[in-house]
Design a protein around this motif. Structure first.
Motif, mmCIF file in Angstrom:
data_model
loop_
_atom_site.group_PDB
_atom_site.id
_atom_site.type_symbol
_atom_site.label_atom_id
_atom_site.label_comp_id
_atom_site.label_asym_id
_atom_site.label_seq_id
_atom_site.Cartn_x
_atom_site.Cartn_y
_atom_site.Cartn_z
ATOM 1 N N ASN A 163 4.351 12.997 -15.049
ATOM 2 C CA ASN A 163 5.306 13.709 -14.188
ATOM 3 C C ASN A 163 6.003 12.779 -13.196
ATOM 4 O O ASN A 163 6.724 13.232 -12.320
ATOM 5 N N GLY A 164 5.757 11.476 -13.324
ATOM 6 C CA GLY A 164 6.420 10.496 -12.468
ATOM 7 C C GLY A 164 5.650 10.111 -11.223
ATOM 8 O O GLY A 164 6.028 9.175 -10.523
ATOM 9 N N LYS A 165 4.535 10.786 -10.931
ATOM 10 C CA LYS A 165 3.756 10.473 -9.731
ATOM 11 C C LYS A 165 3.024 9.151 -9.928
ATOM 12 O O LYS A 165 2.464 8.887 -10.988
ATOM 13 N N ILE A 166 3.035 8.303 -8.912
ATOM 14 C CA ILE A 166 2.359 7.006 -8.963
ATOM 15 C C ILE A 166 1.037 7.106 -8.214
ATOM 16 O O ILE A 166 1.011 7.491 -7.045
ATOM 17 N N VAL A 167 -0.070 6.786 -8.886
ATOM 18 C CA VAL A 167 -1.393 6.883 -8.273
ATOM 19 C C VAL A 167 -2.127 5.563 -8.434
ATOM 20 O O VAL A 167 -1.907 4.816 -9.391
ATOM 21 N N SER A 168 -2.992 5.274 -7.487
ATOM 22 C CA SER A 168 -3.817 4.073 -7.535
ATOM 23 C C SER A 168 -5.101 4.375 -8.280
ATOM 24 O O SER A 168 -5.737 5.401 -8.051
ATOM 25 N N ARG A 169 -5.504 3.475 -9.186
ATOM 26 C CA ARG A 169 -6.742 3.671 -9.932
ATOM 27 C C ARG A 169 -7.868 2.766 -9.424
ATOM 28 O O ARG A 169 -8.988 2.828 -9.928
ATOM 29 N N ASN A 170 -7.603 1.942 -8.440
ATOM 30 C CA ASN A 170 -8.649 1.163 -7.775
ATOM 31 C C ASN A 170 -8.135 0.729 -6.404
ATOM 32 O O ASN A 170 -6.927 0.746 -6.147
ATOM 33 N N PHE A 171 -9.048 0.361 -5.529
ATOM 34 C CA PHE A 171 -8.706 -0.039 -4.178
ATOM 35 C C PHE A 171 -9.125 -1.490 -3.943
ATOM 36 O O PHE A 171 -10.076 -1.977 -4.573
ATOM 37 N N TYR B 185 0.802 -1.221 0.000
ATOM 38 C CA TYR B 185 0.000 0.000 0.000
ATOM 39 C C TYR B 185 0.839 1.277 0.000
ATOM 40 O O TYR B 185 0.299 2.371 0.173
ATOM 41 N N LYS B 186 2.127 1.167 -0.228
ATOM 42 C CA LYS B 186 3.012 2.317 -0.033
ATOM 43 C C LYS B 186 2.704 3.482 -0.967
ATOM 44 O O LYS B 186 3.036 4.636 -0.651
ATOM 45 N N ASN B 187 2.095 3.220 -2.125
ATOM 46 C CA ASN B 187 1.856 4.287 -3.089
ATOM 47 C C ASN B 187 0.446 4.878 -3.022
ATOM 48 O O ASN B 187 0.159 5.858 -3.713
ATOM 49 N N ILE B 188 -0.444 4.296 -2.202
ATOM 50 C CA ILE B 188 -1.836 4.751 -2.188
ATOM 51 C C ILE B 188 -1.963 6.130 -1.560
ATOM 52 O O ILE B 188 -2.529 7.057 -2.163
ATOM 53 N N TYR B 189 -1.455 6.282 -0.363
ATOM 54 C CA TYR B 189 -1.569 7.566 0.344
ATOM 55 C C TYR B 189 -0.800 8.666 -0.380
ATOM 56 O O TYR B 189 -1.312 9.771 -0.596
ATOM 57 N N GLU B 190 0.411 8.365 -0.781
ATOM 58 C CA GLU B 190 1.231 9.367 -1.468
ATOM 59 C C GLU B 190 0.604 9.755 -2.803
ATOM 60 O O GLU B 190 0.619 10.928 -3.204
#
Length: 574
Positions: free
Chosen positions: A421-429, A126-131
């Motif tokens: 821009n390099g940001k990692i985002v979650s598209r589902n939970f 889950y390290k990338n979800i909050y960020e």
């Protein structure tokens, strides 16, 4: 004499038939009976269950009703830019709900707090979800300006709690709306005793996340399949008490009658439609607020601002001269002279600091500009559609596993996107239903749509390209247009990771690009604290990459209305 007796008998038989027919009619229309079959609806012994006492859709938290209607979309009073990206066209939008104010820092912080508790960032899965959901606070920085106060404090300091959130890109805004949908419906089901009391707090964990669509598809497997949390109507929780506190005051006034021993369904009338970003047509219609402005010819779109008149200052006696919105008044003038002619803000301002428009919506001009759902194109294709116009449909469907059941997202199957821009985002939970594009099973021989991705419909497809040749199969081996054949030759930046997790950035340095328009740029509407009054016109439109954030774009949510257009009483029949 015999004739009279015969007549009397016939009359008596006629009365009997009429009485029998009337009684049958009454019986078929009796309370709780079906007009189709006469069978009893919501019979305790079983049979068809339906919320027959449903009255109207409940208004979700933070929303106000915007009654739909006809308006002239794209009619701007001033066009000093002459960019030809707007042409007046008459559109009709259905009734919908919209946030009374822009989403505030406090509202967004609640979202971040939930993500941090349920998906701990210190865990690898889950390290990338909050960020990925966190706003970009560095948007405040300026090479020749000192803005570190906002960089360090604007999002989290309580002094800015009721200020609109900024630094949020379009993708993050849509994910917030999805999260909000689930949290609101989770609370409703808890109040109606379909979920264990306080489960949304005490039992919140990554393996027991409530998802509205997952619950509707399969209640028994939702929230990790824990039957101590997901209850049937009337079922007692493990403690021996009812599954939830008593419904909130007034909660049953707008909801249906739910029979016992069943899960909530869409037909129960309890589940609210999803929170989402408003379409461009909805936003413009709501901002213009032609309702009640009888002195204007609304069909011709003569209104310049969300308020009456052609000036940005109030003409009312008690507040005469006060600014009606937060915007840049001139070069080097973001608020006016201190203590005089001041709009009360130098950057953004607290929501509800200025009067609402006739729909009861605040800051539809000024404060921050706002993301809307649409993909940007230089035109609004009213020839293709003039009802609930929206460009951006990408039709998806639930992913079905080999066992014939819907597949839920897990920590292992969760998908992340690396933005340009390099940001990692979650598209589902985890806990949500996995989605896949629709295929020819849904599109074959349909007249209304023929593919999943419709963002470039009638604009940007192969037939729209000046390089297109009928009967030709030019392009690459996958049938896609070559780079020199694209309708919009926008830059093609690419960010990827190698096998070791190192980021590989490929920046498009071509000097032959002529536009930034592509399928990943979104419309934003309304002026902001950084904009001159020119942009306060609701019909003005601009676009920005969906994965980039700024210090002047925020957002608010909308929700579709189901059922009647308005809550008016029935008109008397002639």
């Amino acid at each position: 004499m015999k004739v009279n007796k015969i007549i009397a008998v016939k009359l008596l038989l006629s009365l009997v038939v009429m009485v029998g027919f009337t009684s049958c009619s009454k019986k078929s229309d009796s309370k709780g009976g079906s007009r189709a079959t006469g069978w009893k609806i919501n019979d305790k012994k079983g049979g068809f269950q339906y919320a027959s006492k449903f009255k109207k859709q409940a208004t979700g938290p933070g929303l106000v009703l915007v009654e739909g209607g006809t308006f002239t979309m794209g009619k701007v009073q001033d066009d000093v830019m002459h960019d030809w990206n707007n042409t007046p066209n008459q559109q009709h939008v259905m009734s919908f709900y919209m946030d009374e104010t822009e989403v505030t820092n406090m509202m967004y912080m609640e979202y971040l707090d939930w993500l941090k508790r349920v998906f701990p960032p210190d865990q690898e899965n889950y390290k990338n979800i909050y960020e990925g959901a966190s706003p970009d606070t560095l948007v405040w920085r300026n090479r020749l300006g000192y803005n570190e106060t906002m960089t360090n404090n604007y999002l989290r300091h309580p002094a800015y709690a009721e200020y609109p959130v900024v630094g949020v890109n379009w993708i993050q805004a849509t994910e917030f709306a999805k999260w909000r949908t689930d949290r609101v419906n989770e609370k409703i089901l808890e109040e109606q005793r379909y979920l264990k009391k306080d489960a949304k707090v005490t039992d919140a964990s990554a393996d027991k996340v409530f998802s509205t669509e997952a619950y509707l598809a399969s209640p028994s497997t939702a929230m990790g399949g824990d039957d101590k949390i997901v209850l049937k109507k009337g079922q007692k929780a493990a403690s021996g008490k009812k599954g939830s506190a008593a419904p909130a005051a007034g909660a049953t006034n707008t909801q249906g009658n739910s029979p016992k021993n069943v899960y909530a369904q869409r037909s129960s009338g309890l589940i609210l439609p999803e929170y989402r970003l408003p379409t461009e047509a909805e936003w413009e219609y709501a901002a213009a607020a032609d309702v009640g402005q009888r002195e204007y010819n609304t069909y011709k779109g003569q209104k310049k601002y969300p308020w009456s008149g052609a000036y940005t200052r109030s003409g009312k006696r008690q507040v005469r001269g006060d600014q009606l919105a937060n915007f840049k008044q001139g070069k080097g003038d973001y608020g006016g002279i201190a203590g005089w002619s001041d709009d009360g803000a130098d950057i953004t301002n607290k929501v509800k600091s200025y009067p609402p428009n006739d729909f009861g919506l605040y800051d539809m001009a000024g404060n921050v500009a706002e993301w809307v759902a649409d993909v940007y194109r230089p035109i609004v294709d009213d020839e293709a559609n003039d009802f609930n116009y929206y460009r951006g449909n990408v039709y998806m469907k639930n992913k079905i596993g080999e066992d014939g059941k819907v597949e839920l997202v897990t920590a292992e199957s969760q998908q992340f996107d690396t933005l340009s821009n390099g940001k990692i985002v979650s598209r589902n939970f985890p806990g949500q239903i996995a989605q896949v594009p629709v295929d020819d099973k849904e599109t074959y021989l349909r007249q209304n749509f023929d593919k999943s991705d419709n963002r470039n419909y009638r604009d940007g497809d192969r037939q729209s390209s000046r390089y297109f040749k009928f009967g030709s199969e030019e392009g690459d081996d996958k049938g896609k247009l070559r780079d020199d054949q694209r309708m919009y030759d926008s830059p093609k930046h690419n960010v990827d990771t190698d096998s070791l997790g190192n980021m590989i950035k490929k920046y498009d340095k071509s000097n032959k690009r002529t536009t930034l328009v592509n399928d990943d740029v979104r419309v934003y509407k309304g002026g902001s604290w950084r904009d001159r009054a020119y942009w306060l016109d609701p019909a003005q439109r601009r676009y920005f990459p969906q994965d980039i954030a700024t210090d002047y774009i925020g957002f608010r949510c909308a929700m579709s209305r189901v059922g009647p257009k308005a809550d008016k009483k029935k008109r008397p029949r002639n």
